[in-house]
Motif scaffolding. Structure first.
Motif, mmCIF file in Angstrom:
data_model
loop_
_atom_site.group_PDB
_atom_site.id
_atom_site.type_symbol
_atom_site.label_atom_id
_atom_site.label_comp_id
_atom_site.label_asym_id
_atom_site.label_seq_id
_atom_site.Cartn_x
_atom_site.Cartn_y
_atom_site.Cartn_z
ATOM 1 N N GLU A 1 -5.506 0.275 6.698
ATOM 2 C CA GLU A 1 -5.750 1.179 5.567
ATOM 3 C C GLU A 1 -5.768 2.625 6.035
ATOM 4 O OE1 GLU A 1 -7.524 -1.530 6.150
ATOM 5 O OE2 GLU A 1 -7.332 -2.808 4.359
ATOM 6 N N LYS A 2 -6.420 2.861 7.169
ATOM 7 C CA LYS A 2 -6.474 4.208 7.738
ATOM 8 C C LYS A 2 -5.066 4.687 8.112
ATOM 9 C CE LYS A 2 -9.751 4.883 10.686
ATOM 10 N NZ LYS A 2 -10.529 4.877 11.951
ATOM 11 N N LEU A 3 -4.253 3.783 8.682
ATOM 12 C CA LEU A 3 -2.885 4.139 9.061
ATOM 13 C C LEU A 3 -2.039 4.438 7.824
ATOM 14 C CD1 LEU A 3 -0.542 4.477 11.033
ATOM 15 C CD2 LEU A 3 -0.258 1.985 11.022
ATOM 16 N N VAL A 4 -2.166 3.636 6.800
ATOM 17 C CA VAL A 4 -1.408 3.855 5.566
ATOM 18 C C VAL A 4 -1.724 5.231 4.977
ATOM 19 C CG1 VAL A 4 -1.219 3.155 3.152
ATOM 20 C CG2 VAL A 4 -1.023 1.448 4.961
ATOM 21 N N ILE A 5 -2.989 5.579 4.917
ATOM 22 C CA ILE A 5 -3.382 6.884 4.370
ATOM 23 C C ILE A 5 -2.826 8.011 5.242
ATOM 24 C CG2 ILE A 5 -5.347 8.404 3.920
ATOM 25 C CD1 ILE A 5 -6.917 5.861 3.147
ATOM 26 N N TYR B 1 0.818 -1.204 0.000
ATOM 27 C CA TYR B 1 0.000 0.000 0.000
ATOM 28 C C TYR B 1 0.857 1.261 0.000
ATOM 29 C CZ TYR B 1 -4.183 -2.774 1.177
ATOM 30 O OH TYR B 1 -5.222 -3.645 1.158
ATOM 31 N N LEU B 2 1.872 1.284 0.855
ATOM 32 C CA LEU B 2 2.712 2.479 0.972
ATOM 33 C C LEU B 2 3.528 2.721 -0.295
ATOM 34 C CD1 LEU B 2 3.811 2.066 4.696
ATOM 35 C CD2 LEU B 2 2.444 3.939 3.772
ATOM 36 N N LEU B 3 3.971 1.645 -0.929
ATOM 37 C CA LEU B 3 4.682 1.798 -2.205
ATOM 38 C C LEU B 3 3.750 2.360 -3.280
ATOM 39 C CD1 LEU B 3 6.804 -1.490 -2.272
ATOM 40 C CD2 LEU B 3 7.648 0.843 -1.923
ATOM 41 N N ASP B 4 2.471 1.990 -3.214
ATOM 42 C CA ASP B 4 1.500 2.529 -4.165
ATOM 43 C C ASP B 4 1.321 4.040 -3.988
ATOM 44 O OD1 ASP B 4 1.070 0.081 -5.295
ATOM 45 O OD2 ASP B 4 -0.747 -0.371 -4.139
ATOM 46 N N LEU C 1 5.774 6.112 -1.516
ATOM 47 C CA LEU C 1 6.762 6.162 -0.450
ATOM 48 C C LEU C 1 7.897 5.198 -0.779
ATOM 49 C CD1 LEU C 1 4.245 7.486 0.965
ATOM 50 C CD2 LEU C 1 5.177 6.597 3.110
ATOM 51 N N VAL C 2 9.056 5.424 -0.190
ATOM 52 C CA VAL C 2 10.247 4.630 -0.516
ATOM 53 C C VAL C 2 10.549 3.665 0.620
ATOM 54 C CG1 VAL C 2 12.716 4.729 -1.026
ATOM 55 C CG2 VAL C 2 11.173 6.522 -1.907
ATOM 56 N N TYR C 3 10.677 2.382 0.291
ATOM 57 C CA TYR C 3 11.052 1.400 1.307
ATOM 58 C C TYR C 3 12.563 1.427 1.492
ATOM 59 C CZ TYR C 3 11.060 -2.832 4.104
ATOM 60 O OH TYR C 3 11.213 -3.727 5.135
#
Length: 264
Positions: free
Chosen positions: A84-88, A23-26, A29-31
């Protein structure tokens, strides 16, 4: 923003870790496991302790946030249904930084070897390898007592809810830059005497432990257990460094305490 994720290692935690990473890569954001701006801990308090020690050299640059996948984690703000809420929130919202005090531990040796320095998020304990634990306790350079018993526990305010609480220590709010000294089964009789109560020391007071006879000790730093030989002294104080938690919503300390120990 650069992020990293640590997992407890069980199936549930690993599944959430991979889902959050995707999700974060979408969100572009950079891993980055080496230099993350934020570290997401998926598991329990032990997982966050592992993450803290892994990134202890980046405490001024890295913030931590926890997702708990088992029983309520004291350091974890989020549950699996909220990822999902945390990712956003991570991708779209500037987070508030909350800083907690840490414990500095410096071990010095009889042979003049290089001293060892550690940082603890929860606590450090000291126990004898064999026989009764006997240690002179100095506070702010003055002899306070000769302790005999099973051992001693030095904790941070956030760690005051962990082993320290089990030893009868007080729960301290982490806005207090302090450390707490708690006894483990002290020997008190007509010959031997200790204060018998936990001590709370402010940031400008150091606690120094000096072995009386046996110089070998088992010292824990949070979840790490280490054998130290030929110990001259062990110094404890509030560290200059602090841990930084990323907050995306209010989660007051006393609510954490209530939810962890009082709520049904």
């Amino acid at each position: 923003m650069r992020f990293a994720i640590t997992s407890k290692g069980d199936t549930k935690s690993n599944t959430l870790m991979h889902k959050m990473r995707s999700y974060l890569l979408d969100f572009d954001l950079v891993y980055d496991e080496e230099q993350p701006d934020i570290v997401i801990s998926v598991g329990g308090d032990g997982t966050l302790l592992y993450a803290f020690h892994r990134y202890s050299s980046r405490l001024d640059k890295t913030a931590f946030v926890g997702v708990h996948t088992g029983h309520l984690g004291f350091y974890a703000d989020w549950v699996p249904d909220e990822i999902e809420k945390l990712v956003i929130a991570i991708a779209k919202t500037p987070f508030q930084v909350v800083e907690y005090p840490l414990l500095e531990v410096i071990v010095r040796y009889l042979n003049g070897g290089k001293e060892t320095r550690y940082l603890a998020l929860n606590e450090s304990t000291v126990k004898a390898v064999n026989g009764t634990f006997v240690m002179d306790v100095e506070i702010r350079g003055q002899h306070f007592e000769r302790f005999r018993g099973d051992g001693l526990c030095l904790s941070t305010p956030s760690g005051s809810t962990a082993y320290n609480k089990a030893l009868g220590g007080a729960i301290l709010h982490p806005s207090l830059p302090a450390i707490q000294l708690a006894e483990m089964a002290s020997i008190n009789n007509k010959v031997f005497r200790t204060v018998g109560s936990p001590l709370v020391l402010p940031a400008h007071h150091a606690c120094l432990l000096k072995p009386v006879n046996e110089p070998d000790f088992k010292i824990t730093i949070d979840h790490l257990s280490l054998l130290h030989k030929d110990v001259k002294s062990i110094q404890y104080r509030v560290a200059d460094e602090k841990i930084r938690f990323a907050r995306f919503r209010p989660f007051p300390f006393w609510k954490r305490v209530h939810d962890s120990f009082v709520a049904d």
